[in-house]
Write a protein that holds these residues in place. Sequence first.
Motif, PDB file in Angstrom:
ATOM      1  N   ILE A   1       0.605  -1.628  -0.055  1.00  0.00           N
ATOM      2  CA  ILE A   1       0.102   0.005   0.180  1.00  0.00           C
ATOM      3  C   ILE A   1       1.041   1.127  -0.048  1.00  0.00           C
ATOM      4  CG2 ILE A   1      -2.126   0.843   1.354  1.00  0.00           C
ATOM      5  CD1 ILE A   1      -2.370  -1.242   2.862  1.00  0.00           C
ATOM      6  N   ILE A   2       1.034   1.544  -1.157  1.00  0.00           N
ATOM      7  CA  ILE A   2       1.492   2.588  -0.640  1.00  0.00           C
ATOM      8  C   ILE A   2       0.651   4.205  -0.876  1.00  0.00           C
ATOM      9  CG2 ILE A   2       3.174   4.621  -2.913  1.00  0.00           C
ATOM     10  CD1 ILE A   2       4.207   1.623  -3.075  1.00  0.00           C
ATOM     11  N   PRO A   3       0.814   5.289  -0.131  1.00  0.00           N
ATOM     12  CA  PRO A   3       0.041   6.509   0.568  1.00  0.00           C
ATOM     13  C   PRO A   3      -0.301   8.121  -0.525  1.00  0.00           C
ATOM     14  CG  PRO A   3       2.079   6.192   2.243  1.00  0.00           C
ATOM     15  CD  PRO A   3       1.624   4.846   0.758  1.00  0.00           C
ATOM     16  N   ASN A   4       1.400   7.915  -1.523  1.00  0.00           N
ATOM     17  CA  ASN A   4       1.596   8.338  -2.746  1.00  0.00           C
ATOM     18  C   ASN A   4       2.145   8.220  -3.328  1.00  0.00           C
ATOM     19  OD1 ASN A   4       0.743  11.184  -3.956  1.00  0.00           O
ATOM     20  ND2 ASN A   4       2.434  12.141  -3.007  1.00  0.00           N
ATOM     21  N   ILE A   5       1.961   7.751  -4.731  1.00  0.00           N
ATOM     22  CA  ILE A   5       2.146   7.205  -5.979  1.00  0.00           C
ATOM     23  C   ILE A   5       2.124   7.721  -6.884  1.00  0.00           C
ATOM     24  CG2 ILE A   5       0.895   5.538  -6.165  1.00  0.00           C
ATOM     25  CD1 ILE A   5       3.503   3.883  -6.548  1.00  0.00           C
TER      26      ILE A   5
ATOM     27  N   VAL B   1       7.164   6.497 -11.099  1.00  0.00           N
ATOM     28  CA  VAL B   1       7.804   8.118 -11.407  1.00  0.00           C
ATOM     29  C   VAL B   1       8.058   8.748  -9.737  1.00  0.00           C
ATOM     30  CG1 VAL B   1       7.756   9.783 -12.854  1.00  0.00           C
ATOM     31  CG2 VAL B   1       6.352   8.548 -13.493  1.00  0.00           C
ATOM     32  N   SER B   2       7.185   8.092  -9.214  1.00  0.00           N
ATOM     33  CA  SER B   2       7.519   9.465  -7.991  1.00  0.00           C
ATOM     34  C   SER B   2       6.711   8.912  -6.803  1.00  0.00           C
ATOM     35  CB  SER B   2       7.876  10.816  -7.658  1.00  0.00           C
ATOM     36  OG  SER B   2       6.078  11.080  -8.248  1.00  0.00           O
ATOM     37  N   PHE B   3       7.074   8.635  -5.489  1.00  0.00           N
ATOM     38  CA  PHE B   3       6.201   7.963  -4.399  1.00  0.00           C
ATOM     39  C   PHE B   3       6.564   9.105  -3.529  1.00  0.00           C
ATOM     40  CE2 PHE B   3       9.227   4.931  -4.566  1.00  0.00           C
ATOM     41  CZ  PHE B   3       9.417   4.602  -2.578  1.00  0.00           C
ATOM     42  N   SER B   4       5.516   9.353  -2.499  1.00  0.00           N
ATOM     43  CA  SER B   4       5.581   9.618  -0.905  1.00  0.00           C
ATOM     44  C   SER B   4       5.113   9.309   0.329  1.00  0.00           C
ATOM     45  CB  SER B   4       6.053  11.151  -1.375  1.00  0.00           C
ATOM     46  OG  SER B   4       4.293  11.523  -0.706  1.00  0.00           O
ATOM     47  N   ASN B   5       5.618   9.516   1.589  1.00  0.00           N
ATOM     48  CA  ASN B   5       4.551   9.186   2.730  1.00  0.00           C
ATOM     49  C   ASN B   5       3.202   9.896   3.018  1.00  0.00           C
ATOM     50  OD1 ASN B   5       5.492   6.303   2.870  1.00  0.00           O
ATOM     51  ND2 ASN B   5       7.687   7.785   4.381  1.00  0.00           N
TER      52      ASN B   5
END
Lengths: 339, 260
Positions: free
Chosen positions: A186-190, A199-203
């Motif tokens: 599960i990725i908070p921001n992708i 391309v990018s991801f963050s929490n």
Amino acid sequence: MNKSYEEKIEKFFTFISSVNVLSVIFLLIIIASTAGTLFTLEESSKIIYNSFWFQAIFLCLLLAVIYCRLRSLPKNIKEFSTFLVHLSIPVILTGAFIGFVWGDKAYIQLDKSSEVDKAIRTNKTIMTLPFQVLLKDFILEKYKGQPVHTLLFYDKNGTMICSRTFYSEMTFHSDALQENFEILRIIPNIEINDEGKIVSFSNEWNKPAIKLQVQNETIWVFANSSPKKINNLNNISVKYFFEFENAGIKDFKSVVAILEDKRKVIVKTIEVNKPLRYKGYSIYQSGYDETNLNWTVLMVKKNPGIPVVYIGFVILIMGLFFKLYLVSSQQIESKGNEQ
Amino acid sequence: MIIDYNIFLNIALLLFMFATVFFVLLIIFKKEILNLLATSAFIVGLIANFLAFIYKWFAVDYIPLTNTFETLILFSLLVGSLYIFVWRSDPDKIIACGCSLTIVLLIALSGYVDDTSKPLMPALQSNWLVIHVLFCITSYAGFAIAFVTAILAIVMKETESINYYKITYQNVFFAYVFLVLGIITGAVWAEKAWGAFWSWDSKETWAFITFLVYSIYLHGYKQEESWTRKGALIVITGFLFIMFTYFGVNYLLPGLHSYA
Ligand code: HEM
């Protein structure tokens, strides 16, 4: 005036100003208010706080203060501090009395984008306001609890077959679909490009996505976007619903405009702790439509006694601080030293 | 091991226990070394208590004054801090002992109340919260010290008790000023949040009742010769009223303050 009559009055006042009687007055208020806290506020307002005898006790207190402390002006600086303290009592009680007699309270239930110039008192009578109140918007803010994820499965007609809610990566079996599913990530921001590369991801929970495994197929499902087909399962698609758990209400506020002759005078957001004051009226956020957030309840109050009460508060605090200064700088000998 | 407020609170509890025991031994044996030990334990205990408050502050994102647990940490901290002022004008060992014991009881009590901090409900999101609670707890701390000295005034021999009566009066007056400030800031805040500066809510009514109890004491103390002993008894009773306002009201009576 007849002499003995005057003497009698004098005697009465000397009597109500003695320490013992003063203690009795204080004790009566103590006992009555203690009793008051045992009932609900509604009951005790009726039988105690708003009753004639309870207010008569306060009247006695008022007379006693005036007679024994305020009759003569302070002779020296030491007396001045306690003079201020006692002066504040009639001022505060006067303010409270003004509020009791001339104060007014009513409620408005107001739909979004409608306006009104009347409020309804608890006894169902109507208070007419010298202005109109328009509700522009109502906003409810909730505290964000932990993130909650839900996968919803649909058949080819778009009918939901089953759903599953979870808080973190896990494996589960669906009886309805006769299938095992594994939540790989599960990725908070992708951000993913067309070829399926990250391309990018963050929490920060901005645009969460879930990586789901069904048999040998892995698919990315993005939060709150349209259902995605699962190739391995005939005609089944999956949708990912994301939200924060509700951890209580943070704030509720009404964006209100005050109108006079249809012209906007003020626009303000009324919320708990932030009333709107206009022309001697205070408007408070009171309640709201809990199901649809379509209307708000505002409380309208008028209390001309408040400034008087607050002046009393200031006098009281000044007197007490002055006296505290005298006590702590030992300018006033306490009894212990006198003996 | 994570360093958090509980560790500092436990250290403070332990140190104040030591301080209490050392003060008792000091009263009995009158050895200078015991004085040093007791005083150091007290001061380091106070620092640990302060750190507990600061760490709790970091653990939540508001000044931790919103529930019984958080205010208890402040309560013990303020009893200790105020006592330093009393000690500067009168380093009496018995009062020191009584105050350390009071602090031990307060910190121990914090172990029995719920220490989870919930997000603030709308009415509590106000700067008035901080001011109001600071004033109230400061006054409670002053009354706690007066409670200790009033008990001493009653149990001691007459020659010694005169001094305790005096300290009791000074502490009561100090605390009384802050009680009034607490009630007034509460009233001003209530006017903004609930729309009425006084609504006879059970907590505010009980604060008013304690105010009247101490008013009786202050008036009698100034005016009547035979009052001293009676006065000390009122101060002792007054503190029981404070404790009821602080704890009892939350658990036993209905009212608007019941989130505390
Ligand atoms: C709610 C009402 C009252 C409040 C809050 C109040 C408060 C106070 C305070 C704080 C003091 C100073 C005590 C001290 O010196 O340690 C005081 C002193 C005094 N009060 Fe009151 N009082 C009230 C009502 C009365 C009444 C009704 C009387 C008259 C019987 C009275 C007579 C006195 C006298 C004679 C003193 C001592 C004189 C002085 O220090 O200047 N008070 N009062």
